[in-house]
Design a protein around this motif. Structure first.
Motif, short mmCIF file in Angstrom:
data_model
loop_
_atom_site.label_atom_id
_atom_site.label_comp_id
_atom_site.label_asym_id
_atom_site.label_seq_id
_atom_site.Cartn_x
_atom_site.Cartn_y
_atom_site.Cartn_z
N ASN A 7 30.12 11.67 34.70
CA ASN A 7 28.84 11.01 34.50
C ASN A 7 28.37 11.28 33.07
O ASN A 7 28.89 12.13 32.39
N TRP A 8 27.37 10.55 32.65
CA TRP A 8 26.92 10.58 31.26
C TRP A 8 25.79 11.58 31.04
O TRP A 8 25.26 11.68 29.94
N HIS A 9 25.42 12.31 32.06
CA HIS A 9 24.30 13.24 31.95
C HIS A 9 24.47 14.24 30.80
O HIS A 9 23.52 14.42 30.01
N PRO A 10 25.62 14.89 30.64
CA PRO A 10 25.74 15.85 29.53
C PRO A 10 25.53 15.22 28.15
O PRO A 10 24.98 15.87 27.25
N ILE A 11 25.93 13.99 27.99
CA ILE A 11 25.76 13.31 26.70
C ILE A 11 24.28 13.04 26.43
O ILE A 11 23.76 13.35 25.36
N TRP A 12 23.58 12.48 27.42
CA TRP A 12 22.16 12.16 27.24
C TRP A 12 21.33 13.42 27.08
O TRP A 12 20.34 13.43 26.33
N VAL A 13 21.72 14.48 27.78
CA VAL A 13 20.98 15.74 27.67
C VAL A 13 21.03 16.29 26.25
O VAL A 13 20.01 16.72 25.70
N LYS A 14 22.20 16.29 25.67
CA LYS A 14 22.34 16.83 24.31
C LYS A 14 21.53 16.01 23.31
O LYS A 14 20.88 16.57 22.42
N LEU A 15 21.55 14.70 23.46
CA LEU A 15 20.77 13.84 22.58
C LEU A 15 19.28 14.11 22.78
O LEU A 15 18.52 14.24 21.81
N THR A 16 18.86 14.21 24.03
CA THR A 16 17.45 14.47 24.36
C THR A 16 16.98 15.79 23.76
O THR A 16 15.93 15.85 23.11
N ILE A 17 17.75 16.85 23.98
CA ILE A 17 17.35 18.16 23.46
C ILE A 17 17.29 18.13 21.94
O ILE A 17 16.33 18.64 21.34
#
Length: 186
Positions: A7-17
């Motif tokens: 899933n793409w959650h780890p990618i979006w999380v890093k961008l968000t943080i």
């Protein structure tokens, strides 16, 4: 790529943080030095883009929450992480709306806004702590954990406990490491 990352959650999380932490830092710098107006502008834009990334992180987080295999020990931590993630999105969405309203009114944000951003970053970091706890303690989202039994590195003496493997060092020459190198630093 989708086969590697379920899933793409780890990618979006890093961008968000990155965006929201950066926004908080920009606003902090502006609050300390108000003449640095560009810091406020950078904080505003990274806040707005950070909220867009946070929406994607929360959506992909819900998908992960319902699809990533996990055990009974990880489930309560997943719930806490989910709740902090929702809280982070709400806090930053409110801050983004506040910044937008002030921008449209042609009124700058104030130091209390910068303080609110710092509190938002604290909420975000709490969310991140629980997320990293899920990965590093419970192994969520990790296809295979390494088998580290009996594998020790001692790079200075090149002792690898008998393991015969190559670290793929690109050396133009072979030499023992039992001599000093003169790098011209006198």
């Amino acid at each position: 790529m989708i086969e590697i990352i379920p899933n793409w959650h780890p990618i979006w999380v890093k961008l968000t943080i990155g965006l929201l932490f950066g926004s908080g830092l920009f606003y902090l710098l502006w609050a300390l030095k108000p003449e640095w107006k560009d810091m406020r502008v950078a904080g505003r834009w990274t806040l707005w883009f950070g909220v867009i990334a946070a929406i994607a992180a929360v959506i992909s987080g819900f998908i992960a929450y319902n699809t990533v295999p996990h055990d009974g020990d990880a489930h309560p931590v997943m719930i806490v992480h989910r709740n902090w993630g929702i809280a982070s999105l709400v806090v930053f969405a409110v801050l983004a709306a506040w910044a937008l309203m002030r921008y449209l009114s042609r009124v700058n944000e104030t130091r209390p806004f910068a303080l609110a951003m710092a509190l938002g970053v604290a909420v975000l970091m709490t969310t991140g702590w629980y997320g990293s706890h899920l990965v590093y303690k419970h192994g969520l989202g990790v296809e295979r954990l390494p088998d580290a039994d009996g594998h020790h590195h001692h790079h200075n003496g090149h002792d690898h406990n008998g393991d015969d493997h190559d670290h793929d060092h690109d050396h133009d020459h072979d030499h023992d490491h039992d001599h000093d190198h003169d790098h011209g630093h006198g």
